[in-house]
Design an enzyme around this catalytic site. Structure first.
Site, PDB file in Angstrom:
ATOM      1  CB  SER A 128      17.991  33.780  26.429  1.00  0.00           C
ATOM      2  OG  SER A 128      18.436  33.000  27.505  1.00  0.00           O
TER       3      SER A 128
ATOM      4  CE  LYS B  38      22.201  33.415  22.793  1.00  0.00           C
ATOM      5  NZ  LYS B  38      20.913  33.078  23.454  1.00  0.00           N
TER       6      LYS B  38
ATOM      7  CB  SER C 150      21.855  33.121  27.259  1.00  0.00           C
ATOM      8  OG  SER C 150      20.957  32.894  26.197  1.00  0.00           O
TER       9      SER C 150
END
EC number: 6.3.5.7
Lengths: 485, 479
Positions: A177, A78, A153
């Protein structure tokens, strides 16, 4: 089976047996990214040259007989993880060209094992969002249905698993997330206990809630990857100094006699019928495996979302103050004077969701409102923690849905932030309580969209939720289904 | 109208730890700008603070030395504001749970002892420095973050002081204590010991405080007095004219001796303090406090009392000798080798201090005449090998060369002459050459005696033993 379809442990066996080299595996993954990521948009930055250099180094290690579980495995990160020499944007314009001078702890641990980093994955801006639509680099599409969001997310981290553009990925989970996008993309996503994995080198959204975790194709990989990144870190005062068990070794423990709690506040009217059906099937399966089901109560659940949006935004308003254009990142070009430079830089650099949360958080901490909002939210947080501890006096694990609905369409909830916030109702309490949770594939909706199942464990009870998840996975085929891409 | 001034002081002491409070960077002063920085003190994304334990220990020391109670569960808080020298956009400080609370110091002004309350002492990180670019035509400011994240203790007094002299006495006392504790280098000019003064006026006899101004940028004891005195005048003028003092921050200008407004209340910040989630609460068990207490040095007040009570020194001597820990240590080491407290005190306050002053205010720790050398010299004096007068010569020679006193005496032939025969010849000579003075003496003017002693000493080039000279002179004059 193609290289890109393999799990970490499968690819590891092939690397060890020298059936495949890391360079071949990495090339296959880079080719796959080239072929499909234009449709998915899971990557913000792909690092082919560095990846191949790392793959060659991994192959040398393997040739020398020095192979660790992650040696030579192509992984994606990420874009919230700072990576030395690799642009790290956190999904924001304000860090569009930021190249960090150091690696965070989790990344350093992966590198030590010889993992190959193929690129940095898309996400909601500063991890603020549940649909990956707040990214400055455009929304991520769900590989199961390109019109749907992959969740957020860590949308890129989940979509890359489903699109088979990374063997495994790391994400972060502040209010769901990791788990919610894992659920929406039919992969395994684990949010460890707060303090289990170092946050050093993870761009902060809400420091008391953020936690690093793996997104993988199966439960074994999640156990492997967690084992690789977990542990005390002297650079993170909030990381906890307890031993890291061998999560893989404990996977086959089984669920016979295990007490599984069903929080009544999580099985409410209005739960999507497909989600409800998947939960019922999962409960039936666990019963058939010898687990004992009990209804439990988490009475403060209804306050969780409000509590979260006070604490998370308060911390965020302070964490994001460092993006001022002075030392790194975007700086407004034509500002006159200091105040204007600060204001313009931030006005240009942050997107609307980030601005909304900074304002909310600033308000919650302001003199005259602090007690009514921030302090009260902390008190409710304590009550929510207590709810979980009480429940865990009765049961070993909690079983719940991850999200009230299967993945929704891109744009569907953008106009109504509150509706978007409420979709995290089943994941947020786990972050507030600081404990661990895992999302595993548990079926599909009538429209063919993934549905995930959440198992919540006691603090530092990752081994238990992993073995509980593993028992389910052994009896089901959901995790083997491939996205139609 | 007559006004009473009310003064409260906030002192920032920079701690002399080797590394910063939340990272491993060096705290050394004067390095190349931004050379002592890392992702943590630069506030880079993803970096996290880790507390330097030595800072906590130093804070406990300061608290115990100022009679504070030590908070056993400490929380760090974020103080949020934007400024280019503040990398994270917040300063990590302490808010509602400071490490030390409810302390006091006793000061003495004009022979009166007064107790000044200490509200709190808390730990925090310093900010960086803005430096104006010294490039012609460039109007930019530069940021040097070497100082960012260096450890500070903020020591906040109660508004208990009622005159500039009380403020100075309090500050000097506090300065002396942090120096004794070895937690701060005490350098006012380099900003290691900075003081902000809250000054307000109220009519004499009133108990309600007036509106205060906060004075900043005062980096010497002299300036503190100047700044407060100016502020008293300024506020009195406003009040006499029927005006109102506004609450504001004022900057002291050392060139003019005046203060000017920096920012008013309307621009006052809402710092939005909240507990820093990156740092866990610091728990200080009783045992830690007791361990620190056991390592505290004897503080100036106790030392002074002991010098008077046990060594029999006059108050004045004791006061001077304890003024710095190093001076007191020098004194004590010398007394340990030559146990005549007052004689040693005379020498330390006299010759030693004079020589150091004349030598560019050299530090006592750097004095070429070590306590051992000084004690050896005093022993020679005691044995009568050298006279007090010669001792001064020997001392100067020791200061210059660092040689042992015996060696100097031997090399320079400074041994005192106590041989009665040799001195008697000199006495006879002097009496013979000064018949008029002999007459005067015998006629009853005994003050002439000193004259004879002087003459004999001169004849002996200072080496004659004064006691022997006295004896012989008396015998010859009276006999």
């Amino acid at each position: 089976m193609e290289i890109i379809d393999l799990t970490i442990h499968e690819l590891h066996e092939k690397l060890k047996a020298k059936e495949v080299s890391s360079v071949e595996a990495t090339r296959a993954m880079l080719d796959r990214i080239e072929a499909v990521d234009g449709q998915v948009n899971a990557y913000i930055t792909v690092t082919p040259e560095q990846a191949l250099v790392e793959a060659e180094a991994a192959d040398k290690r393997i040739a020398a007989g020095d192979i660790a579980p992650l040696t030579g495995i192509p992984v994606g990160l990420k874009d919230i993880f700072v990576t030395k020499g690799i642009r790290t944007t956190c999904g924001s314009r304000i860090l569009e060209n930021f190249v960090p001078p150091y690696d965070g702890t989790a990344v350093a641990k992966l590198k030590e094992q010889g993992a190959v980093i193929v690129g940095k994955l898309n996400q909601d801006e500063f991890a603020m969002g549940s649909s990956n639509e707040s990214s400055y680099f455009g929304p991520v599409k769900n590989p199961w249905n390109l019109e749907c969001t992959p969740g957020g997310s860590s949308g890129g981290s989940a979509a890359a698993i489903a699109a088979r553009t990374a063997t495994a990925t790391l994400g972060t989970d502040t209010g769901g997330s990791i788990r919610q996008p894992a659920s929406h993309c039919s992969c395994v996503g684990l949010k460890p206990t707060y303090g289990r994995v170092s946050r050093y080198g993870v761009i902060a959204y809400a420091s008391s809630l953020d936690q690093v975790g793996p997104l993988t194709r199966d439960v074994t990989d999640a156990a492997l990857l967690l084992g690789a990144i977990a542990g005390h870190d002297p650079k993170d005062s909030t990381s906890v100094n307890t031993t890291v068990p061998d999560y893989v070794a404990g996977l086959a423990t089984g669920v016979k006699g295990l007490k599984i709690g069903l929080p009544k506040q999580y099985f409410i009217e209005g739960l999507d019928p497909d989600v409800k059906r998947a939960m019922d099937e999962a409960i039936a399966l666990y019963k058939s495996l010898g687990a004992e089901m009990r209804e439990v109560s988490l009475p403060h659940t209804e306050y969780a979302v409000a509590t979260y949006y006070l604490i998370a935004t308060a911390e965020a308003s302070s964490n994001l103050a460092r993006y001022d254009g002075v030392r790194f990142g975007h700086r407004a070009a034509d500002a006159r004077g200091l105040k204007e430079m600060f204001a313009k830089t931030r006005a240009e650099g942050f997107g609307s969701e980030v601005k909304r949360r900074i304002m909310l958080g600033t308000y919650a901490l302001s003199s005259g409102y602090y007690d009514a909002y921030y302090v009260k939210a902390q008190k409710v947080r304590t009550l929510i923690m207590q709810d979980f501890l009480n429940a865990f006096n009765e049961v070993d694990v909690l079983l719940t849905p991850i999200a009230p609905t299967p993945p929704f369409k891109i744009g569907e909830k953008l106009a109504d932030p509150l509706q978007m916030y409420l979709s995290d109702i089943f994941t947020i309490p786990v972050n507030l309580a600081g404990t661990c949770g895992i999302s595993i594939p548990a079926g599909f909706s009538a429209a063919g969209l993934p549905i995930g199942l959440q198992l919540i464990g006691k603090p530092f009870g990752e081994a238990t939720i992993l073995s509980t998840a593993y028992a389910f996975e052994k009896e089901t085929q959901w995790h083997l289904k491939k996205a139609p891409l | 109208m007559k006004y009473q001034v009310v003064i409260g002081l906030e002192v920032h002491t920079q701690l002399t730890t080797n590394t910063k409070i939340f990272c491993g960077c060096s705290t050394r002063f004067g390095a190349e700008p931004n050379s002592q920085t890392c992702p943590v003190c630069l506030g880079f994304p993803g970096a996290l603070p880790v507390l330097n334990k030595q800072v906590v220990e130093n804070a406990i020391r300061a608290g115990l030395a100022t009679n504070c109670s030590i908070t056993q569960r400490n929380v760090f808080a974020r103080k949020n504001y934007f400024y280019p020298d503040l990398p994270k956009g917040y300063q990590i400080s302490q808010f509602d749970l400071p490490i030390c609370q409810h302390g006091h110091l006793d000061i003495e002004v004009d022979g009166e002892t007064k107790r000044i309350g200490i509200t709190r002492i808390h730990m925090e990180e310093d900010a960086g420095k803005l430096v104006h670019a010294d490039i012609p035509g460039v109007d930019d400011s530069c940021v040097d973050l070497n100082r960012a994240c260096t450890p500070l203790l903020e020591i906040v007094s109660e508004p208990d002081m009622r005159s500039p002299d009380e403020a100075i006495a309090y500050l000097k006392k506090l300065h002396q204590i942090v120096m004794y504790l070895g937690i701060c280098d005490g350098n006012l000019e380099e900003g290691s010991f900075r003081c902000d003064a809250n000054v307000s006026l109220m009519p004499v006899g009133s108990t309600v405080f007036g509106t205060r101004a906060e004075l900043k940028n005062i980096n010497s004891f002299k300036f503190i007095k100047q700044a407060i005195e100016y502020e008293i005048e300024r506020q009195a003028e406003i009040l006499d004219d029927g005006g109102k003092v506004i609450q504001e921050t004022r900057l002291f200008d050392p060139n003019t001796g005046t203060t000017r407004s920096m920012r008013g209340k309307e621009e006052a910040h809402d710092y939005r303090y909240f507990p820093d989630p990156d740092l866990v609460p610091v728990l200080i068990p009783d045992q830690w406090i007791e361990d620190v207490r056991a390592t505290l040095p004897e503080l100036p007040e106790a030392k002074r009392a002991r010098y008077v009570a046990e060594l029999g020194l006059p108050e004045y001597d004791a006061e001077v000798l304890v003024s710095s820990r190093e001076l007191a240590q020098y004194y004590e080491e010398t007394v340990a080798l030559f146990p005549q407290a007052k004689t040693v005190s005379n020498w330390v306050m006299g010759e030693v201090s004079r020589a150091l002053n004349e030598d560019n205010n050299r530090s006592i720790t750097d004095c070429p005449v070590t306590p051992a050398l000084l004690a050896d010299m005093l022993k020679l004096m005691e044995k009568g090998t050298i006279s007090g007068k010669i001792a001064k010569t020997v001392f100067d020679e020791m200061y210059k060369t660092g040689k042992a006193p015996e060696k100097i005496v031997e090399e320079k032939g400074l041994v005192q002459v106590s041989d009665t025969g040799a001195i008697e010849a000199m006495v006879d000579e002097v009496l013979k050459n000064n018949p008029a003075q002999v007459e005067q003496y015998r006629g009853g003017k005994e003050t002439v005696f000193g004259f004879f002693v002087g003459q004999v000493m001169r004849a002996s080039k200072g080496k004659a033993n004064p006691a022997v000279v006295n004896d012989l002179l008396l015998k010859k004059l009276k006999g």
